[in-house]
Design a protein around this motif. Structure first.
Motif, PDB file in Angstrom:
ATOM      1  N   PHE A  91      10.198  39.899  55.593  1.00  0.00           N
ATOM      2  CA  PHE A  91      10.233  40.969  54.596  1.00  0.00           C
ATOM      3  C   PHE A  91       8.968  41.115  53.752  1.00  0.00           C
ATOM      4  N   ALA A  92       7.906  40.344  54.032  1.00  0.00           N
ATOM      5  CA  ALA A  92       6.695  40.401  53.213  1.00  0.00           C
ATOM      6  C   ALA A  92       6.098  41.806  53.161  1.00  0.00           C
ATOM      7  N   ASN A  93       6.155  42.518  54.269  1.00  0.00           N
ATOM      8  CA  ASN A  93       5.537  43.848  54.330  1.00  0.00           C
ATOM      9  C   ASN A  93       6.563  44.976  54.422  1.00  0.00           C
ATOM     10  N   VAL A  94       7.802  44.670  54.070  1.00  0.00           N
ATOM     11  CA  VAL A  94       8.874  45.668  54.129  1.00  0.00           C
ATOM     12  C   VAL A  94       9.053  46.302  52.749  1.00  0.00           C
ATOM     13  N   LYS A  95       8.852  47.605  52.676  1.00  0.00           N
ATOM     14  CA  LYS A  95       8.949  48.320  51.406  1.00  0.00           C
ATOM     15  C   LYS A  95      10.407  48.548  51.008  1.00  0.00           C
ATOM     16  N   ASP A  96      10.637  48.518  49.709  1.00  0.00           N
ATOM     17  CA  ASP A  96      11.967  48.827  49.196  1.00  0.00           C
ATOM     18  C   ASP A  96      12.203  50.334  49.254  1.00  0.00           C
ATOM     19  N   LYS A  97      13.452  50.713  49.560  1.00  0.00           N
ATOM     20  CA  LYS A  97      13.822  52.116  49.571  1.00  0.00           C
ATOM     21  C   LYS A  97      14.574  52.453  48.282  1.00  0.00           C
ATOM     22  N   GLU A  98      14.687  53.722  47.983  1.00  0.00           N
ATOM     23  CA  GLU A  98      15.281  54.124  46.712  1.00  0.00           C
ATOM     24  C   GLU A  98      16.808  54.034  46.714  1.00  0.00           C
ATOM     25  N   GLU A  99      17.425  54.168  47.887  1.00  0.00           N
ATOM     26  CA  GLU A  99      18.870  54.117  47.982  1.00  0.00           C
ATOM     27  C   GLU A  99      19.328  52.775  48.567  1.00  0.00           C
ATOM     28  N   PRO A 100      20.519  52.283  48.174  1.00  0.00           N
ATOM     29  CA  PRO A 100      21.013  51.010  48.734  1.00  0.00           C
ATOM     30  C   PRO A 100      21.347  51.148  50.207  1.00  0.00           C
ATOM     31  N   GLY A 101      21.261  50.048  50.926  1.00  0.00           N
ATOM     32  CA  GLY A 101      21.575  50.054  52.347  1.00  0.00           C
ATOM     33  C   GLY A 101      23.062  49.828  52.581  1.00  0.00           C
ATOM     34  N   SER A 102      23.408  49.558  53.841  1.00  0.00           N
ATOM     35  CA  SER A 102      24.816  49.328  54.184  1.00  0.00           C
ATOM     36  C   SER A 102      24.892  48.408  55.392  1.00  0.00           C
ATOM     37  N   ILE A 103      26.091  47.863  55.626  1.00  0.00           N
ATOM     38  CA  ILE A 103      26.296  46.942  56.747  1.00  0.00           C
ATOM     39  C   ILE A 103      27.420  47.460  57.643  1.00  0.00           C
ATOM     40  N   ARG A 104      27.186  47.395  58.932  1.00  0.00           N
ATOM     41  CA  ARG A 104      28.216  47.690  59.928  1.00  0.00           C
ATOM     42  C   ARG A 104      28.561  46.367  60.609  1.00  0.00           C
ATOM     43  N   HIS A 105      29.826  45.963  60.524  1.00  0.00           N
ATOM     44  CA  HIS A 105      30.270  44.681  61.073  1.00  0.00           C
ATOM     45  C   HIS A 105      30.962  44.880  62.426  1.00  0.00           C
ATOM     46  N   LEU A 106      30.544  44.097  63.433  1.00  0.00           N
ATOM     47  CA  LEU A 106      31.139  44.164  64.766  1.00  0.00           C
ATOM     48  C   LEU A 106      31.021  42.791  65.428  1.00  0.00           C
ATOM     49  N   PHE A 107      31.403  42.703  66.693  1.00  0.00           N
ATOM     50  CA  PHE A 107      31.224  41.497  67.496  1.00  0.00           C
ATOM     51  C   PHE A 107      30.334  41.823  68.699  1.00  0.00           C
TER      52      PHE A 107
END
Length: 365
Positions: free
Chosen positions: A181-197
């Motif tokens: 994540f050293a070069n990963v910019k923050d975005k203005e909106e929160p992210g989300s998670i999709r859970h699967l197998f």
């Protein structure tokens, strides 16, 4: 000529030590869906075959699709998603009962029960009820085996954890997080998670579709680990960090320890993080490899190797018993399907398929 679309294969649910664990709510959330088709009908009524036909037709039109396989019968589909159309088809029958939440808006029922002749089923009422009872008993027994296996799994993890060099593990995890994540910019909106197998406990053993999920991802981080010296805490940190930075990610869980994330996909970063151990063996070519097994102190590990090997052998034996019992349930279920197949008017399903194709893929003027 239109290029053929790709198919991603996943499991929306799995048999686990705690019973049937479902992530059906993450297949295509209501807020994202244009249309959800919920298919109702008994076993052998053509639900899975219908979804496969629609999915294969979509790929022939150049669209990517997601096939969601049944962990109790991997050859069958529990769901189908066409992401670009924001359309999903869901098997809405037990054990993953799905009912419309916003009927007439996003949700529509396809009732395959309308295609059978009840007069052909009623004479076999007692046989059908008996078979259903036998299937239920087999799954109850399978989950007992899997619960016992989990106890041995936990014993192995507990014993091996004593040999981990915790300070070196902390340093490695810190290094990986920084590198990711050293070069990963923050975005203005929160992210989300999709859970699967990506992996499931089935009657055919532990099966995985990891290679179809990772696909042509450019950056692939690969964590080589053991059952005890693993990246469980790190994977949670990676997921939390990615979401906090505003990215939408997919987390694929272990069917043995459902709290453990085995694979993470971050499509916007063209990044995949996956693990490799006894129960999870990706068939991929990583770009970066990190060896967690090197964090074990051999001087501590050596005296406990016999205990570890014994626990691993007992664990895998119980896991095999669970899989074999699920296989038995599948064979009994095949007997059940024969009753329904003989009562179905498949011409009606063919007509429904033609209508659905015209609806989803109207002719271009």
């Amino acid at each position: 000529m239109t290029q053929t679309g790709t198919i991603k294969h996943v499991f929306p649910a799995s048999n686990t030590p705690h019973g049937f664990h479902s992530f059906f709510n993450y297949i295509l959330p209501q807020t994202e869906a244009k249309q959800l088709y919920i298919i109702k009908g008994g076993p052998g009524t053509g639900k899975s075959s219908f979804m496969k036909r629609v999915g294969n037709y979509a790929t022939e039109q150049g669209l990517d699709v997601e096939f969601f396989h049944c962990s109790s019968d991997p050859g069958s589909l529990d769901a189908l998603v066409i992401p670009s159309l924001k359309i999903a088809f869901l098997d809405g029958t037990a054990p993953h009962v799905v009912d419309p939440i916003t009927p007439g808006v996003t949700d529509q029922i396809l009732n395959f029960g309308n295609n059978w002749d009840p007069d052909k089923l009623i004479p076999y009422k007692e046989d059908i009820m008996s078979i259903n009872s036998r299937i239920k008993d087999q799954f109850a027994k399978a989950y007992m085996y899997l619960a016992a296996a989990k106890n041995l799994y936990d014993a192995y993890v507990f014993t091996e954890s004593k040999a981990i060099n915790t300070s070196q593990k902390f340093k490695l995890e810190k290094q990986i997080l920084f590198q990711l994540f050293a070069n990963v910019k923050d975005k203005e909106e929160p992210g989300s998670i999709r859970h699967l197998f990506s992996t499931a406990i089935t009657g055919e053993g532990i099966l995985d579709y990891i290679h179809t999920i990772v696909g042509t991802t450019k950056n692939i981080y690969f964590f080589k680990e053991t059952l005890g010296c693993n990246s469980k805490e790190l994977m949670i940190k990676i997921a939390d960090t990615a979401v906090a930075k505003g990215y939408h990610i997919e987390c694929y869980h272990s069917p043995v320890d459902t709290d453990k994330i085995e694979d993470i996909m971050i499509p916007e970063l063209d990044l995949a993080i996956t693990t490799s151990h006894l129960l999870h063996k990706p068939r991929i070519f990583p770009t970066s490899i990190f060896d967690f097994t090197a964090l074990l102190d051999y001087s501590i590990l050596k005296p406990i190797e016999i205990d570890l090997e014994r626990d691993k052998r007992r664990f895998t034996d119980l896991l095999d018993k669970g899989c074999n019992t699920i296989a038995t349930a599948k064979k009994i279920h095949d007997e059940l399907e024969k009753y329904y197949v003989g009562s179905i008017d498949f011409n009606r399903i063919d007509t429904l398929f033609d209508t659905m194709i015209e609806t989803l893929f109207p002719p271009q003027e």
